[in-house]
Write a protein that holds these residues in place. Structure first.
Motif, PDB file in Angstrom:
ATOM      1  N   GLY A 182       1.037  -1.600  -0.373  1.00  0.00           N
ATOM      2  CA  GLY A 182       0.168  -0.247   0.217  1.00  0.00           C
ATOM      3  C   GLY A 182       0.743   0.819  -0.201  1.00  0.00           C
ATOM      4  N   ALA A 183       0.051   1.906   0.964  1.00  0.00           N
ATOM      5  CA  ALA A 183       1.399   3.386   0.084  1.00  0.00           C
ATOM      6  C   ALA A 183       1.937   3.790   1.117  1.00  0.00           C
ATOM      7  CB  ALA A 183       0.299   4.678  -0.039  1.00  0.00           C
ATOM      8  N   ASN A 184       1.691   3.692   2.545  1.00  0.00           N
ATOM      9  CA  ASN A 184       2.861   3.362   3.721  1.00  0.00           C
ATOM     10  C   ASN A 184       4.184   2.371   3.430  1.00  0.00           C
ATOM     11  OD1 ASN A 184      -0.063   4.579   5.593  1.00  0.00           O
ATOM     12  ND2 ASN A 184       2.642   5.839   5.786  1.00  0.00           N
ATOM     13  N   GLN A 185       3.400   1.174   3.173  1.00  0.00           N
ATOM     14  CA  GLN A 185       4.662   0.058   3.097  1.00  0.00           C
ATOM     15  C   GLN A 185       5.425   0.527   1.201  1.00  0.00           C
ATOM     16  OE1 GLN A 185       4.700  -1.038   5.302  1.00  0.00           O
ATOM     17  NE2 GLN A 185       3.484  -3.254   5.282  1.00  0.00           N
ATOM     18  N   LEU A 186       5.111   1.082  -0.086  1.00  0.00           N
ATOM     19  CA  LEU A 186       5.956   1.472  -0.537  1.00  0.00           C
ATOM     20  C   LEU A 186       6.772   2.514  -0.246  1.00  0.00           C
ATOM     21  CD1 LEU A 186       2.750   1.320  -3.973  1.00  0.00           C
ATOM     22  CD2 LEU A 186       4.979  -0.092  -3.377  1.00  0.00           C
ATOM     23  N   LEU A 187       6.791   3.426   0.783  1.00  0.00           N
ATOM     24  CA  LEU A 187       7.166   4.423   1.798  1.00  0.00           C
ATOM     25  C   LEU A 187       8.250   3.863   1.823  1.00  0.00           C
ATOM     26  CD1 LEU A 187       7.251   7.592   1.747  1.00  0.00           C
ATOM     27  CD2 LEU A 187       5.515   7.504   3.240  1.00  0.00           C
ATOM     28  N   THR A 188       7.802   3.773   3.378  1.00  0.00           N
ATOM     29  CA  THR A 188       9.062   2.666   3.287  1.00  0.00           C
ATOM     30  C   THR A 188       9.818   1.855   2.835  1.00  0.00           C
ATOM     31  OG1 THR A 188       7.391   1.949   5.088  1.00  0.00           O
ATOM     32  CG2 THR A 188       9.429   1.082   5.230  1.00  0.00           C
ATOM     33  N   LEU A 189       9.746   1.370   1.640  1.00  0.00           N
ATOM     34  CA  LEU A 189      10.760   0.327   0.932  1.00  0.00           C
ATOM     35  C   LEU A 189      11.286   1.646   0.266  1.00  0.00           C
ATOM     36  CD1 LEU A 189      11.164  -2.035  -0.753  1.00  0.00           C
ATOM     37  CD2 LEU A 189       9.408  -1.521  -2.807  1.00  0.00           C
ATOM     38  N   ARG A 190      10.997   2.596  -0.259  1.00  0.00           N
ATOM     39  CA  ARG A 190      11.724   3.152  -0.988  1.00  0.00           C
ATOM     40  C   ARG A 190      12.396   4.247   0.165  1.00  0.00           C
ATOM     41  NH1 ARG A 190       9.749   9.937  -1.152  1.00  0.00           N
ATOM     42  NH2 ARG A 190      10.106   9.655   1.062  1.00  0.00           N
ATOM     43  N   ASN A 191      12.006   4.821   1.460  1.00  0.00           N
ATOM     44  CA  ASN A 191      13.179   5.118   2.816  1.00  0.00           C
ATOM     45  C   ASN A 191      14.255   3.803   3.018  1.00  0.00           C
ATOM     46  OD1 ASN A 191      11.206   7.343   2.811  1.00  0.00           O
ATOM     47  ND2 ASN A 191      10.091   7.101   4.589  1.00  0.00           N
ATOM     48  N   GLY A 192      13.843   2.470   2.536  1.00  0.00           N
ATOM     49  CA  GLY A 192      14.612   1.575   3.155  1.00  0.00           C
ATOM     50  C   GLY A 192      15.288   1.701   2.109  1.00  0.00           C
ATOM     51  N   LEU A 193      15.196   1.763   0.769  1.00  0.00           N
ATOM     52  CA  LEU A 193      16.016   2.107  -0.373  1.00  0.00           C
ATOM     53  C   LEU A 193      16.831   3.183  -0.642  1.00  0.00           C
ATOM     54  CD1 LEU A 193      16.945   0.464  -3.404  1.00  0.00           C
ATOM     55  CD2 LEU A 193      14.577   2.030  -3.794  1.00  0.00           C
ATOM     56  N   ARG A 194      16.589   4.012  -0.055  1.00  0.00           N
ATOM     57  CA  ARG A 194      17.540   5.674  -0.481  1.00  0.00           C
ATOM     58  C   ARG A 194      18.282   5.787   1.131  1.00  0.00           C
ATOM     59  NH1 ARG A 194      13.652  10.162  -2.419  1.00  0.00           N
ATOM     60  NH2 ARG A 194      14.855  11.285  -2.367  1.00  0.00           N
TER      61      ARG A 194
ATOM     62  N   PRO B 161      16.597   4.139   9.584  1.00  0.00           N
ATOM     63  CA  PRO B 161      15.669   5.378   9.548  1.00  0.00           C
ATOM     64  C   PRO B 161      14.361   5.342   8.398  1.00  0.00           C
ATOM     65  CG  PRO B 161      18.286   6.160   8.018  1.00  0.00           C
ATOM     66  CD  PRO B 161      17.979   4.366   8.789  1.00  0.00           C
ATOM     67  N   ALA B 162      14.499   4.227   7.924  1.00  0.00           N
ATOM     68  CA  ALA B 162      13.519   3.587   7.001  1.00  0.00           C
ATOM     69  C   ALA B 162      12.065   3.191   8.374  1.00  0.00           C
ATOM     70  CB  ALA B 162      13.203   2.287   6.530  1.00  0.00           C
ATOM     71  N   VAL B 163      12.692   2.184   9.019  1.00  0.00           N
ATOM     72  CA  VAL B 163      12.287   1.447  10.326  1.00  0.00           C
ATOM     73  C   VAL B 163      12.175   2.777  11.072  1.00  0.00           C
ATOM     74  CG1 VAL B 163      11.884   0.729  12.311  1.00  0.00           C
ATOM     75  CG2 VAL B 163      12.745  -0.779  10.210  1.00  0.00           C
ATOM     76  N   SER B 164      12.226   3.864  11.942  1.00  0.00           N
ATOM     77  CA  SER B 164      12.327   4.694  12.233  1.00  0.00           C
ATOM     78  C   SER B 164      11.225   5.455  12.341  1.00  0.00           C
ATOM     79  CB  SER B 164      13.300   5.516  12.335  1.00  0.00           C
ATOM     80  OG  SER B 164      13.454   6.965  13.031  1.00  0.00           O
ATOM     81  N   ALA B 165      11.140   5.913  10.436  1.00  0.00           N
ATOM     82  CA  ALA B 165      10.175   6.464   9.954  1.00  0.00           C
ATOM     83  C   ALA B 165       8.821   6.210  10.713  1.00  0.00           C
ATOM     84  CB  ALA B 165      10.300   6.686   8.564  1.00  0.00           C
ATOM     85  N   SER B 166       8.874   4.538   9.804  1.00  0.00           N
ATOM     86  CA  SER B 166       7.529   4.176  10.166  1.00  0.00           C
ATOM     87  C   SER B 166       7.138   3.743  11.431  1.00  0.00           C
ATOM     88  CB  SER B 166       7.559   2.965   9.731  1.00  0.00           C
ATOM     89  OG  SER B 166       8.441   2.183  11.069  1.00  0.00           O
TER      90      SER B 166
ATOM     91  N   CYS C 105       5.963  -5.418  11.852  1.00  0.00           N
ATOM     92  CA  CYS C 105       6.420  -6.105  11.106  1.00  0.00           C
ATOM     93  C   CYS C 105       7.217  -6.328   9.555  1.00  0.00           C
ATOM     94  CB  CYS C 105       5.956  -7.856  11.878  1.00  0.00           C
ATOM     95  SG  CYS C 105       6.701  -8.175  13.780  1.00  0.00           S
ATOM     96  N   CYS C 106       5.768  -6.594   9.251  1.00  0.00           N
ATOM     97  CA  CYS C 106       5.591  -6.301   8.263  1.00  0.00           C
ATOM     98  C   CYS C 106       6.381  -4.994   6.851  1.00  0.00           C
ATOM     99  CB  CYS C 106       4.091  -6.337   7.518  1.00  0.00           C
ATOM    100  SG  CYS C 106       3.485  -7.657   7.391  1.00  0.00           S
ATOM    101  N   ALA C 107       6.316  -3.714   7.795  1.00  0.00           N
ATOM    102  CA  ALA C 107       6.687  -2.762   8.030  1.00  0.00           C
ATOM    103  C   ALA C 107       8.759  -2.729   7.970  1.00  0.00           C
ATOM    104  CB  ALA C 107       6.185  -0.950   8.859  1.00  0.00           C
ATOM    105  N   CYS C 108       9.081  -3.461   8.408  1.00  0.00           N
ATOM    106  CA  CYS C 108      10.482  -3.662   8.952  1.00  0.00           C
ATOM    107  C   CYS C 108      10.624  -4.988   7.744  1.00  0.00           C
ATOM    108  CB  CYS C 108      10.352  -4.855  10.344  1.00  0.00           C
ATOM    109  SG  CYS C 108       9.944  -3.955  12.218  1.00  0.00           S
ATOM    110  N   GLY C 109       9.950  -4.883   7.610  1.00  0.00           N
ATOM    111  CA  GLY C 109      10.170  -6.646   5.769  1.00  0.00           C
ATOM    112  C   GLY C 109      10.537  -5.566   4.954  1.00  0.00           C
ATOM    113  N   TYR C 110       9.230  -4.490   4.740  1.00  0.00           N
ATOM    114  CA  TYR C 110       9.539  -3.488   3.409  1.00  0.00           C
ATOM    115  C   TYR C 110      11.306  -2.784   3.773  1.00  0.00           C
ATOM    116  CZ  TYR C 110       5.050  -4.709   1.118  1.00  0.00           C
ATOM    117  OH  TYR C 110       4.127  -5.152   0.886  1.00  0.00           O
TER     118      TYR C 110
END
Length: 220
Positions: free
Chosen positions: A22-34, A39-44, A175-180
């Motif tokens: 979804g929108a948030n999971q894609l955002l977390t994936l992008r934050n992990g990539l960038r 930082p991605a987990v913290s932002a979630s 947990c899913c957000a951490c995976g993304y």
């Protein structure tokens, strides 16, 4: 009352729902990539702050009020559409202009967890997650419709069980957000080409634009 909750059905259902992109999971994936994993987990946490407020609202009966109020629903809906359009377009433009490549090269040089400089940048990422979640009225209504399905029939005092179910769902989605976030961080550490990274970021932006279009065309 809490022991009467249908946990055996709730957990796999919540896992499937939380793992769906979804929108948030894609955002977390992008934050992990960038920016890397930490930082991605913290932002979630910004997302889950919004979810916690939604669960409290549902337990207080406000979810049903939103579902019944077309005006309130549409106000939140179009705020969400506008924000997703802005964020998606900004992400695509950044990838096209090559800004993402430069940012991620700096991130690779600095190491995992250091790509976001300063508290203000971390706060901005968390604020993005919060806004994407908070401006999606479907999320609040989803909690209002999804959580009560796992309560025992005929229950009168449902506030506490709803809060417990909401907290359980937030744990599962975390947990899913951490995976993304881990997937994005892994792609970053694999040393994929800057061009591939830009394409992935651009696809994330396009997906956000698509989600904005879907939300815009959804009827209350």
């Amino acid at each position: 009352m809490i022991t009467d909750v249908e946990w055996a059905t709730f957990v796999p259902s919540a896992l499937l729902l939380a793992a769906t992109p979804g929108a948030n999971q894609l955002l977390t994936l992008r934050n992990g990539l960038r920016h890397g994993l930490a930082p991605a987990v913290s932002a979630s946490l910004g997302r889950f702050s919004a979810f916690a407020l939604m669960v409290i609202a549902v337990a207080a009966g406000l979810g049903a009020v939103l579902a019944a109020s077309e005006v309130a629903f549409n106000v939140i809906k179009w705020c969400g559409v506008a924000y997703l359009l802005w964020l998606g377009a900004r992400t695509v433009l950044a990838a096209v202009r090559g800004q993402v490549a430069g940012e991620m090269q700096k991130t690779a040089d600095e190491g995992d967890g250091k790509g976001v400089r300063g508290g203000l940048s971390s706060w901005r990422l968390g604020w993005q997650e919060f806004l994407v979640a908070a401006t999606n009225p479907k999320a609040l209504i989803l909690f209002a419709v999804f959580l009560p399905q796992f309560l025992p029939r005929g229950a009168k005092d449902v506030a506490v069980p709803l809060l417990v179910l909401g907290a359980a769902y937030i744990r599962i989605e975390f947990c899913c957000a951490c995976g993304y976030a881990a997937l994005g961080s892994r792609l970053q550490s694999m040393g994929i080409s800057l061009r591939a990274r830009r394409w992935l970021d651009a696809l994330t932006g396009v997906a956000m634009l698509g989600l904005a279009g879907w939300l815009a065309t959804e009827n209350h």
